[in-house]
Design a protein around this motif. Structure first.
Motif, PDB file in Angstrom:
ATOM      1  N   THR A 134       0.834  -1.206   0.000  1.00  0.00           N
ATOM      2  CA  THR A 134       0.000   0.000   0.000  1.00  0.00           C
ATOM      3  C   THR A 134       0.868   1.256   0.000  1.00  0.00           C
ATOM      4  O   THR A 134       1.862   1.336   0.723  1.00  0.00           O
ATOM      5  CB  THR A 134      -0.925   0.009   1.238  1.00  0.00           C
ATOM      6  N   LYS A 135       0.504   2.233  -0.833  1.00  0.00           N
ATOM      7  CA  LYS A 135       1.203   3.510  -0.841  1.00  0.00           C
ATOM      8  C   LYS A 135       0.756   4.324   0.378  1.00  0.00           C
ATOM      9  O   LYS A 135      -0.435   4.410   0.665  1.00  0.00           O
ATOM     10  CB  LYS A 135       0.900   4.292  -2.115  1.00  0.00           C
ATOM     11  N   ILE A 136       1.727   4.922   1.076  1.00  0.00           N
ATOM     12  CA  ILE A 136       1.445   5.599   2.347  1.00  0.00           C
ATOM     13  C   ILE A 136       1.611   7.111   2.211  1.00  0.00           C
ATOM     14  O   ILE A 136       2.577   7.600   1.625  1.00  0.00           O
ATOM     15  CB  ILE A 136       2.389   5.072   3.449  1.00  0.00           C
ATOM     16  N   ILE A 137       0.644   7.844   2.776  1.00  0.00           N
ATOM     17  CA  ILE A 137       0.713   9.301   2.825  1.00  0.00           C
ATOM     18  C   ILE A 137       0.422   9.763   4.254  1.00  0.00           C
ATOM     19  O   ILE A 137      -0.519   9.276   4.890  1.00  0.00           O
ATOM     20  CB  ILE A 137      -0.313   9.958   1.877  1.00  0.00           C
ATOM     21  N   GLU A 138       1.247  10.671   4.748  1.00  0.00           N
ATOM     22  CA  GLU A 138       0.999  11.257   6.065  1.00  0.00           C
ATOM     23  C   GLU A 138       0.301  12.609   5.876  1.00  0.00           C
ATOM     24  O   GLU A 138       0.829  13.501   5.217  1.00  0.00           O
ATOM     25  CB  GLU A 138       2.317  11.469   6.824  1.00  0.00           C
ATOM     26  N   PHE A 139      -0.883  12.723   6.427  1.00  0.00           N
ATOM     27  CA  PHE A 139      -1.643  13.977   6.401  1.00  0.00           C
ATOM     28  C   PHE A 139      -1.259  14.708   7.679  1.00  0.00           C
ATOM     29  O   PHE A 139      -1.874  14.531   8.722  1.00  0.00           O
ATOM     30  CB  PHE A 139      -3.135  13.629   6.364  1.00  0.00           C
ATOM     31  N   ALA A 140      -0.196  15.506   7.589  1.00  0.00           N
ATOM     32  CA  ALA A 140       0.484  15.984   8.791  1.00  0.00           C
ATOM     33  C   ALA A 140      -0.158  17.225   9.395  1.00  0.00           C
ATOM     34  O   ALA A 140      -0.517  18.159   8.689  1.00  0.00           O
ATOM     35  CB  ALA A 140       1.948  16.270   8.478  1.00  0.00           C
ATOM     36  N   LEU A 141      -0.298  17.198  10.715  1.00  0.00           N
ATOM     37  CA  LEU A 141      -0.687  18.367  11.497  1.00  0.00           C
ATOM     38  C   LEU A 141       0.436  18.603  12.490  1.00  0.00           C
ATOM     39  O   LEU A 141       0.572  17.878  13.469  1.00  0.00           O
ATOM     40  CB  LEU A 141      -2.005  18.117  12.246  1.00  0.00           C
ATOM     41  N   VAL A 142       1.280  19.576  12.215  1.00  0.00           N
ATOM     42  CA  VAL A 142       2.476  19.783  13.040  1.00  0.00           C
ATOM     43  C   VAL A 142       2.066  20.008  14.486  1.00  0.00           C
ATOM     44  O   VAL A 142       1.280  20.893  14.790  1.00  0.00           O
ATOM     45  CB  VAL A 142       3.298  20.982  12.527  1.00  0.00           C
ATOM     46  N   SER A 143       2.605  19.188  15.373  1.00  0.00           N
ATOM     47  CA  SER A 143       2.279  19.319  16.787  1.00  0.00           C
ATOM     48  C   SER A 143       3.491  19.839  17.541  1.00  0.00           C
ATOM     49  O   SER A 143       4.625  19.517  17.212  1.00  0.00           O
ATOM     50  CB  SER A 143       1.852  17.971  17.360  1.00  0.00           C
ATOM     51  N   GLY A 144       3.233  20.649  18.528  1.00  0.00           N
ATOM     52  CA  GLY A 144       4.328  21.197  19.310  1.00  0.00           C
ATOM     53  C   GLY A 144       3.823  21.924  20.526  1.00  0.00           C
ATOM     54  O   GLY A 144       2.642  21.839  20.862  1.00  0.00           O
ATOM     55  N   LEU A 145       4.702  22.626  21.173  1.00  0.00           N
ATOM     56  CA  LEU A 145       4.350  23.332  22.398  1.00  0.00           C
ATOM     57  C   LEU A 145       3.484  24.554  22.110  1.00  0.00           C
ATOM     58  O   LEU A 145       3.515  25.085  21.009  1.00  0.00           O
ATOM     59  CB  LEU A 145       5.618  23.764  23.138  1.00  0.00           C
ATOM     60  N   PRO A 146       2.728  24.996  23.114  1.00  0.00           N
ATOM     61  CA  PRO A 146       1.949  26.236  22.937  1.00  0.00           C
ATOM     62  C   PRO A 146       2.845  27.377  22.487  1.00  0.00           C
ATOM     63  O   PRO A 146       3.990  27.490  22.904  1.00  0.00           O
ATOM     64  CB  PRO A 146       1.381  26.485  24.340  1.00  0.00           C
ATOM     65  N   HIS A 147       2.293  28.236  21.623  1.00  0.00           N
ATOM     66  CA  HIS A 147       3.095  29.286  20.996  1.00  0.00           C
ATOM     67  C   HIS A 147       3.318  30.511  21.868  1.00  0.00           C
ATOM     68  O   HIS A 147       4.042  31.416  21.470  1.00  0.00           O
ATOM     69  CB  HIS A 147       2.411  29.754  19.700  1.00  0.00           C
ATOM     70  N   TYR A 148       2.668  30.571  23.040  1.00  0.00           N
ATOM     71  CA  TYR A 148       2.670  31.855  23.743  1.00  0.00           C
ATOM     72  C   TYR A 148       4.066  32.308  24.161  1.00  0.00           C
ATOM     73  O   TYR A 148       4.326  33.512  24.233  1.00  0.00           O
ATOM     74  CB  TYR A 148       1.729  31.840  24.956  1.00  0.00           C
ATOM     75  N   LEU A 149       4.988  31.392  24.430  1.00  0.00           N
ATOM     76  CA  LEU A 149       6.332  31.807  24.837  1.00  0.00           C
ATOM     77  C   LEU A 149       7.106  32.451  23.692  1.00  0.00           C
ATOM     78  O   LEU A 149       8.034  33.222  23.923  1.00  0.00           O
ATOM     79  CB  LEU A 149       7.123  30.605  25.373  1.00  0.00           C
TER      80      LEU A 149
END
Length: 338
Positions: A134-149
């Motif tokens: 099967t051909k694989i695709i990542e539908f990416a949602l970049v996750s990380g720390l809250p941006h407030y800093l």
């Protein structure tokens, strides 16, 4: 052609936000292809079949399906964990969903393409690639720390405050944890073929060597704009179960007592309010609404407020407010995705 979409959240029914976007995308693809959407997480297990579209949700009642359960952890602890980034690392495992054995029991057959809505650590993609080609695709949602800093120094200048030593230490911790969280996120991906739904995510992911990143504008179906008269004195606030939303709710309760000529509406998560007498008659706590009520409320509102401190991918609620032509008050954390 058969397509499989994997996602670690229930989209039955499709709630406003990412769920609505994923449901709309799957529905559109099913017009040409045979599409199966496999989801897991909160709610009871259920199925929906509509011509070429099949949605299977493995709910919390399913056997040994790993799901995220934060309800037992006090809110203030979750806020601290979010601030340091520690909670994001175990989230990969907590949201991994059905095992390969459970997936095989579904007897879904062969798939030409499998798409995963990241961020989770599910193993089904690697199994399909290895044993079915099967051909694989990542539908990416970049996750990380809250941006407030990221904007802390600008706020210190704005408020005429100087940065303390402790603040500098927190800056260092934030940078280290940001890199760790992003490394764990990238290590969970099963393919170098990545689709991003925001220009910001594309810029972040393109920095990774050998990644092939394509930006595709998000697909939405908000329907026709309802013929609703806008209340010129109506203000809508989207709340959430995080520290910033709870603080913002307290501010809005205070403001509503001062601005009696305006109607304030809070939808989404409603934090506990100890002093019920502080709620004035022009303050309406709506909670979570059904689709029709939600769209009608947006249509009636004159101003939309979204004081969010973190987000991934395209922010659907902002897009919908723009669709209605509403003025939006938000933060750089959300605006940067556009």
């Amino acid at each position: 052609m058969k397509l499989l979409i994997l996602y670690h959240s229930n989209i039955l029914p499709p709630k406003p936000g990412a769920d609505e976007h994923i449901y709309t995308t799957a529905k559109l693809l099913s017009g040409t292809y045979n599409v199966t959407v496999l989801t897991w997480g909160s709610g009871i297990s259920k199925r929906l079949e509509d011509t070429n579209l099949k949605i299977i949700h493995m709910g919390s009642d399913s056997e040994a399906v790993a799901t995220v359960k934060y309800g037992k952890i006090p809110g203030f602890i979750m806020d601290i964990l979010s601030y340091t980034g520690i909670r994001y690392i175990p989230f990969l495992r907590k949201a991994r969903g059905p095992s390969i054995k459970q997936f095989k029991r579904l007897n879904l057959g062969f798939f030409d393409i499998a798409i995963r809505i990241s961020y989770n650590n599910n193993r089904i993609l690697k199994y399909l690639e290895k044993f079915q080609g099967t051909k694989i695709i990542e539908f990416a949602l970049v996750s990380g720390l809250p941006h407030y800093l990221n904007n802390k120094n600008k706020w210190l200048v704005y408020t005429n405050n100087s940065s303390a030593l402790s603040s500098e230490i927190l800056d260092i911790v934030h940078k280290i944890m940001s890199r760790m969280v992003f490394w764990f996120y990238v290590s969970s991906l099963s393919s170098h073929n990545v689709i991003a739904v925001s220009e910001y995510d594309k810029l972040v992911l393109e920095k990774i060597k050998n990644f092939k990143v394509e930006y595709i504008p998000p697909l939405h179906n908000f329907g026709d704009r309802l013929d609703i008269h806008s209340d010129q004195n109506s203000i809508l606030f989207f709340s959430g179960n995080d520290l910033s939303a709870r603080i913002a709710t307290e501010y809005i309760l205070f403001i509503s007592r001062k601005l009696k000529n305006y109607n304030f509406y809070i939808t989404g998560f409603i934090p506990n309010i100890n002093d019920k007498s502080s709620i004035s008659s022009n303050m309406h706590l709506c909670g979570f609404l059904e689709d029709k009520e939600f769209h009608e409320l947006i249509g009636r509102s004159n101003i939309i407020i979204m004081p969010l401190i973190s987000g991934t991918g395209n922010q659907t609620k902002v897009t919908e407010a723009m669709h209605w032509g509403k003025p939006i008050i938000t933060t750089s954390a959300i605006a940067c995705e556009f």
